[in-house]
Scaffold this active site. Sequence first.
Site, PDB file in Angstrom:
ATOM      1  N   SER A  21     -39.551  -5.102  -8.649  1.00  0.00           N
ATOM      2  CA  SER A  21     -39.177  -4.027  -9.586  1.00  0.00           C
ATOM      3  C   SER A  21     -39.268  -4.508 -11.029  1.00  0.00           C
ATOM      4  O   SER A  21     -39.765  -3.792 -11.906  1.00  0.00           O
ATOM      5  CB  SER A  21     -37.729  -3.585  -9.323  1.00  0.00           C
ATOM      6  OG  SER A  21     -37.639  -2.951  -8.087  1.00  0.00           O
ATOM      7  N   GLY A  92     -45.363   2.901  -4.617  1.00  0.00           N
ATOM      8  CA  GLY A  92     -44.643   4.068  -5.125  1.00  0.00           C
ATOM      9  C   GLY A  92     -44.100   3.811  -6.523  1.00  0.00           C
ATOM     10  O   GLY A  92     -44.094   4.703  -7.377  1.00  0.00           O
ATOM     11  N   ARG A 120     -46.311  10.246   0.359  1.00  0.00           N
ATOM     12  CA  ARG A 120     -44.983  10.200  -0.278  1.00  0.00           C
ATOM     13  C   ARG A 120     -44.797  11.292  -1.335  1.00  0.00           C
ATOM     14  O   ARG A 120     -45.712  11.601  -2.096  1.00  0.00           O
ATOM     15  CB  ARG A 120     -44.751   8.804  -0.857  1.00  0.00           C
ATOM     16  CG  ARG A 120     -44.787   7.775   0.278  1.00  0.00           C
ATOM     17  CD  ARG A 120     -44.511   6.391  -0.201  1.00  0.00           C
ATOM     18  NE  ARG A 120     -43.138   6.247  -0.646  1.00  0.00           N
ATOM     19  CZ  ARG A 120     -42.678   5.133  -1.213  1.00  0.00           C
ATOM     20  NH1 ARG A 120     -43.478   4.108  -1.407  1.00  0.00           N
ATOM     21  NH2 ARG A 120     -41.422   5.064  -1.579  1.00  0.00           N
ATOM     22  N   SER A 166     -32.423   7.781  -7.270  1.00  0.00           N
ATOM     23  CA  SER A 166     -33.723   7.106  -7.311  1.00  0.00           C
ATOM     24  C   SER A 166     -33.975   6.471  -8.669  1.00  0.00           C
ATOM     25  O   SER A 166     -34.060   7.157  -9.690  1.00  0.00           O
ATOM     26  CB  SER A 166     -34.843   8.101  -7.006  1.00  0.00           C
ATOM     27  OG  SER A 166     -36.090   7.542  -7.367  1.00  0.00           O
ATOM     28  N   ASP A 312     -33.553  -1.046   0.008  1.00  0.00           N
ATOM     29  CA  ASP A 312     -34.736  -1.708   0.592  1.00  0.00           C
ATOM     30  C   ASP A 312     -34.357  -2.730   1.660  1.00  0.00           C
ATOM     31  O   ASP A 312     -35.229  -3.206   2.400  1.00  0.00           O
ATOM     32  CB  ASP A 312     -35.555  -2.400  -0.510  1.00  0.00           C
ATOM     33  CG  ASP A 312     -36.238  -1.384  -1.416  1.00  0.00           C
ATOM     34  OD1 ASP A 312     -36.418  -0.225  -0.988  1.00  0.00           O
ATOM     35  OD2 ASP A 312     -36.583  -1.745  -2.550  1.00  0.00           O
ATOM     36  N   LYS A 339     -39.779   6.276   2.462  1.00  0.00           N
ATOM     37  CA  LYS A 339     -40.314   5.021   1.914  1.00  0.00           C
ATOM     38  C   LYS A 339     -41.752   4.812   2.413  1.00  0.00           C
ATOM     39  O   LYS A 339     -42.396   5.765   2.838  1.00  0.00           O
ATOM     40  CB  LYS A 339     -39.402   3.854   2.303  1.00  0.00           C
ATOM     41  CG  LYS A 339     -37.999   3.972   1.715  1.00  0.00           C
ATOM     42  CD  LYS A 339     -38.023   3.869   0.200  1.00  0.00           C
ATOM     43  CE  LYS A 339     -36.645   4.066  -0.401  1.00  0.00           C
ATOM     44  NZ  LYS A 339     -36.669   4.115  -1.861  1.00  0.00           N
ATOM     45  N   ARG A 343     -38.602   4.786   7.523  1.00  0.00           N
ATOM     46  CA  ARG A 343     -38.015   3.512   7.965  1.00  0.00           C
ATOM     47  C   ARG A 343     -36.929   3.692   9.015  1.00  0.00           C
ATOM     48  O   ARG A 343     -36.648   2.753   9.760  1.00  0.00           O
ATOM     49  CB  ARG A 343     -37.492   2.710   6.766  1.00  0.00           C
ATOM     50  CG  ARG A 343     -38.631   2.105   5.968  1.00  0.00           C
ATOM     51  CD  ARG A 343     -38.166   1.220   4.833  1.00  0.00           C
ATOM     52  NE  ARG A 343     -39.317   0.568   4.220  1.00  0.00           N
ATOM     53  CZ  ARG A 343     -39.342   0.059   2.995  1.00  0.00           C
ATOM     54  NH1 ARG A 343     -38.254   0.127   2.227  1.00  0.00           N
ATOM     55  NH2 ARG A 343     -40.434  -0.517   2.530  1.00  0.00           N
TER      56      ARG A 343
HETATM   57  C1  S3P Z   1     -37.631   0.842  -6.892  1.00  0.00           C
HETATM   58  C2  S3P Z   1     -36.721   1.800  -6.547  1.00  0.00           C
HETATM   59  C3  S3P Z   1     -36.417   2.165  -5.163  1.00  0.00           C
HETATM   60  C4  S3P Z   1     -36.886   1.111  -4.195  1.00  0.00           C
HETATM   61  C5  S3P Z   1     -38.280   0.637  -4.493  1.00  0.00           C
HETATM   62  C6  S3P Z   1     -38.351   0.054  -5.884  1.00  0.00           C
HETATM   63  C7  S3P Z   1     -37.885   0.593  -8.328  1.00  0.00           C
HETATM   64  O1  S3P Z   1     -37.060   3.374  -4.839  1.00  0.00           O
HETATM   65  O2  S3P Z   1     -36.810   1.584  -2.867  1.00  0.00           O
HETATM   66  O3  S3P Z   1     -38.691  -0.345  -3.572  1.00  0.00           O
HETATM   67  O4  S3P Z   1     -38.483  -0.459  -8.657  1.00  0.00           O
HETATM   68  O5  S3P Z   1     -37.474   1.415  -9.141  1.00  0.00           O
HETATM   69  P1  S3P Z   1     -36.392   4.812  -5.187  1.00  0.00           P
HETATM   70  O6  S3P Z   1     -36.275   4.934  -6.637  1.00  0.00           O
HETATM   71  O7  S3P Z   1     -37.352   5.821  -4.625  1.00  0.00           O
HETATM   72  O8  S3P Z   1     -35.077   4.820  -4.482  1.00  0.00           O
END
Ligand code: S3P
Length: 427
Positions: A21, A92, A120, A166, A312, A339, A343
């Site tokens: 992230s 994503g 997604r 999120s 995660d 995801k 999952r």
């Molecule tokens: C992330 C946020 C999460 C997480 C993803 C990384 C990010 O997703 O599951 O692996 O870096 O902002 P969501 O924002 O969809 O919950």
Amino acid sequence: MQLKINAPALKGSLKVPGDKSISHRAVIFGAMAHGLTEIRGILKSQDVKATIAAFSHMGVGIVEKADCLFIYGKGYEALQAPHQDLDMGNSGTSMRLISGLLAGQNFTTTLKGDASLSRRPMDRIAIPLKQMGALIEGQGDKQVPPLTIRGTKKLRPVSYQLPVASAQVKSAILLAALQTEGETQVIEKELTRSHTEEMIQAFGGHLVQKGKNILIKGPQELQGQKVEIPGDISSAAFWMVAASIVAGSQIKLENVGINPSRTGIIDVLKQMGGKLTIESFDAQKMSATIKVSYAKLKGIEIGGELIPRLIDELPIIALLATQAQGQTIIRDAAELRLKETDRIAAVTSILQAMGADIQATSDGMIIKGKSQLQAYNADAQLDHRIAMMTAIAALVVKKGHMELKGQAAIETSYPNFFKDLERLYHD
Ligand code: S3P
């Protein structure tokens, strides 16, 4: 590939790869800022490469030398229309965050992804970004990719209450808001990872945060920085669980990022009776060394505001629960179904096939332990965390032969996963 089963006690120490992230955000902010950004400790994985490639296609100078990534930022005003669709692969985070940035650009771009990403939902970012004035067009009701974005330099500020917890959606709006004249408000459903807010401030930007409320005034100019990225607690989690369930294990994980919005796995392990100690805390990098040893575990309930702090880690926590005495209930985690794969379905089908007592619910799982897991040939379903969970589950299988199909998915977040397993697994 064939997985290692019947592991002896895991021993030794590891430095897990950089936080995924934070790596994405360091590249994004480096590309949006003015001047040189130097990034150390970046995760070199497919997902982060997708983010880097996207900015190269938008005319940003990015050079990798030894262990450092240099980004020559000229400000977000200087980004250029790419000559081709931007391929986000499996990521994503790349797609949702970069959409927020593109909403404020005067050109049209199409973002595409692999089979998993193409399923997604992107309506969660399209709705607020459209309210701000960008044109966004995905496929079908859920606006799945390919996603075409026609941005505008004249975005409007909004006050937006997130319908889901999120960090990706929050970040997309903040990235658009940085380019928007006026004050944007984002109200979170639950607190989620805070890396975007922290990085805005580290790059010289401003925002005001009160609980779940974020106020941000734009437009803002950001300045290039030196960024040091700690190890990814979401990658470390696989070893924390492995050491907790393989009898006799004792391992040390160095330089693990421990931003409080990410440490739910530590809270859960401790509550379950895990043996875990935190040492050598580095306040500047928000990282620490974590020692973990084998422990007798008990089932617990996991839900509410804890969920975004370990979203995660839930696949590997489900495995942990199969090795704990009693019942574990995971609830409030319907997001898990959206995801890289569903999952809840993937974890329950693999662990059930391995002999665990695990049931899917609409928003989580109910697991009764402790079970002796059996060999099973599993499919990672284009999901890195499902692949790694399966490889760790194999370690407690006593006999037989266990195959994993689709292990290449692990490249998206942890290319050296099997090499690191070798380091801890001493025949
Ligand atoms: C992330 C946020 C999460 C997480 C993803 C990384 C990010 O997703 O599951 O692996 O870096 O902002 P969501 O924002 O969809 O919950």
